[in-house]
Design a protein around this motif. Structure first.
Motif, PDB file in Angstrom:
ATOM      1  N   HIS A  11      48.114  25.902  50.378  1.00 25.47           N
ATOM      2  CA  HIS A  11      48.089  26.187  48.942  1.00 25.47           C
ATOM      3  C   HIS A  11      46.918  25.397  48.363  1.00 25.47           C
ATOM      4  CE1 HIS A  11      50.305  25.752  44.814  1.00 25.47           C
ATOM      5  NE2 HIS A  11      49.192  26.455  44.729  1.00 25.47           N
ATOM      6  N   LYS A  13      45.334  24.225  45.487  1.00 21.56           N
ATOM      7  CA  LYS A  13      45.790  24.075  44.107  1.00 21.56           C
ATOM      8  C   LYS A  13      44.636  24.054  43.118  1.00 21.56           C
ATOM      9  CE  LYS A  13      50.002  21.585  45.274  1.00 21.56           C
ATOM     10  NZ  LYS A  13      50.768  20.343  45.073  1.00 21.56           N
ATOM     11  N   ARG A  14      43.760  23.050  43.254  1.00 21.86           N
ATOM     12  CA  ARG A  14      42.694  22.917  42.260  1.00 21.86           C
ATOM     13  C   ARG A  14      41.573  22.031  42.775  1.00 21.86           C
ATOM     14  NH1 ARG A  14      43.581  18.757  37.816  1.00 21.86           N
ATOM     15  NH2 ARG A  14      44.540  17.026  38.868  1.00 21.86           N
ATOM     16  N   GLU A  50      41.370  25.759  38.604  1.00 20.08           N
ATOM     17  CA  GLU A  50      42.765  25.909  39.042  1.00 20.08           C
ATOM     18  C   GLU A  50      42.822  27.195  39.867  1.00 20.08           C
ATOM     19  OE1 GLU A  50      45.514  23.962  38.202  1.00 20.08           O
ATOM     20  OE2 GLU A  50      44.437  22.586  36.889  1.00 20.08           O
ATOM     21  N   ASN A  52      45.209  27.864  42.693  1.00 17.56           N
ATOM     22  CA  ASN A  52      46.582  28.230  43.051  1.00 17.56           C
ATOM     23  C   ASN A  52      46.624  29.404  44.017  1.00 17.56           C
ATOM     24  OD1 ASN A  52      48.419  26.366  41.959  1.00 17.56           O
ATOM     25  ND2 ASN A  52      47.961  27.137  39.919  1.00 17.56           N
ATOM     26  N   ASP A 136      51.195  17.060  50.886  1.00 15.92           N
ATOM     27  CA  ASP A 136      50.222  17.115  49.799  1.00 15.92           C
ATOM     28  C   ASP A 136      48.996  16.312  50.199  1.00 15.92           C
ATOM     29  OD1 ASP A 136      51.823  18.633  48.129  1.00 15.92           O
ATOM     30  OD2 ASP A 136      52.653  16.899  47.079  1.00 15.92           O
ATOM     31  N   GLU A 150      42.568  19.527  45.774  1.00 14.82           N
ATOM     32  CA  GLU A 150      43.994  19.244  45.959  1.00 14.82           C
ATOM     33  C   GLU A 150      44.642  20.436  46.644  1.00 14.82           C
ATOM     34  OE1 GLU A 150      45.786  18.140  42.253  1.00 14.82           O
ATOM     35  OE2 GLU A 150      44.320  16.548  41.895  1.00 14.82           O
ATOM     36  N   GLN A 152      48.211  21.752  49.452  1.00 18.11           N
ATOM     37  CA  GLN A 152      49.507  21.470  50.061  1.00 18.11           C
ATOM     38  C   GLN A 152      49.653  22.323  51.318  1.00 18.11           C
ATOM     39  OE1 GLN A 152      53.472  22.926  48.508  1.00 18.11           O
ATOM     40  NE2 GLN A 152      53.682  20.723  48.054  1.00 18.11           N
TER      41      GLN A 152
END
Length: 164
Positions: A11, A13-14, A50, A52, A136, A150, A152
């Protein structure tokens, strides 16, 4: 498929404080490589995008590092590099192999410390969340003046795969 261990869902994220590659901003996206190559969508005019985005890679060797490359999308020229990073999945897979079940949400299983051999910007936690083991990470981009990504990790078991 019989050579797969399973699937790794990443994932993305950003991004945080990514490098400016156009006049005042950048149009960043991330490419992830582990055998095959996948990429996020482009976020226009943003150095703190972002995404996502969920990217899923097949894992056939847990010693193969995952490599990330950040780029600035350009229309009339080659895309500009905005740095790169890589990380090992073996600490995460080691935690998965413990076979833990039924732990309370947020239970920390393991921690990975930043060092000269990884791109971690801060301590990475492997923990139990909603019945799954996740990790994370905040990766500091290399070969660039600034920027972090960032993400996951989450494991997906596949029927007929070798498994862990």
């Amino acid at each position: 498929m019989e050579n797969w261990l399973g699937l790794l869902r990443i994932h993305i994220k950003r991004g945080v404080n990514l490098a400016i590659r156009d006049a005042l901003s950048s149009d960043p996206y991330v490419v992830v490589k582990m055998g095959k190559q996948l990429k996020t969508h482009v976020v226009s005019h943003n150095v703190n995008p972002e995404w996502n985005d969920l990217l899923t890679l097949t894992v056939s060797n847990f010693n193969t590092p995952v490599k990330l490359f950040a780029y600035d999308k350009d229309t009339f020229s080659f895309d500009d590099s905005m740095g790169d990073a890589e990380f090992e999945i073996s600490p995460y897979l080691k935690a998965l192999k413990m076979g833990l079940k039924g732990l309370p949400n947020g239970t920390i299983i393991s921690k990975v410390q930043p060092n000269r051999h990884n791109c971690l910007a801060e301590e990475s936690k492997i923990y139990f969340s909603n019945g799954k083991v996740v990790q994370d990470m905040v990766l500091r981009l290399r070969n660039v003046e600034c920027g972090e990504i960032e993400l996951q990790l989450q494991w997906i078991d596949v029927p007929n795969s070798k498994g862990l």
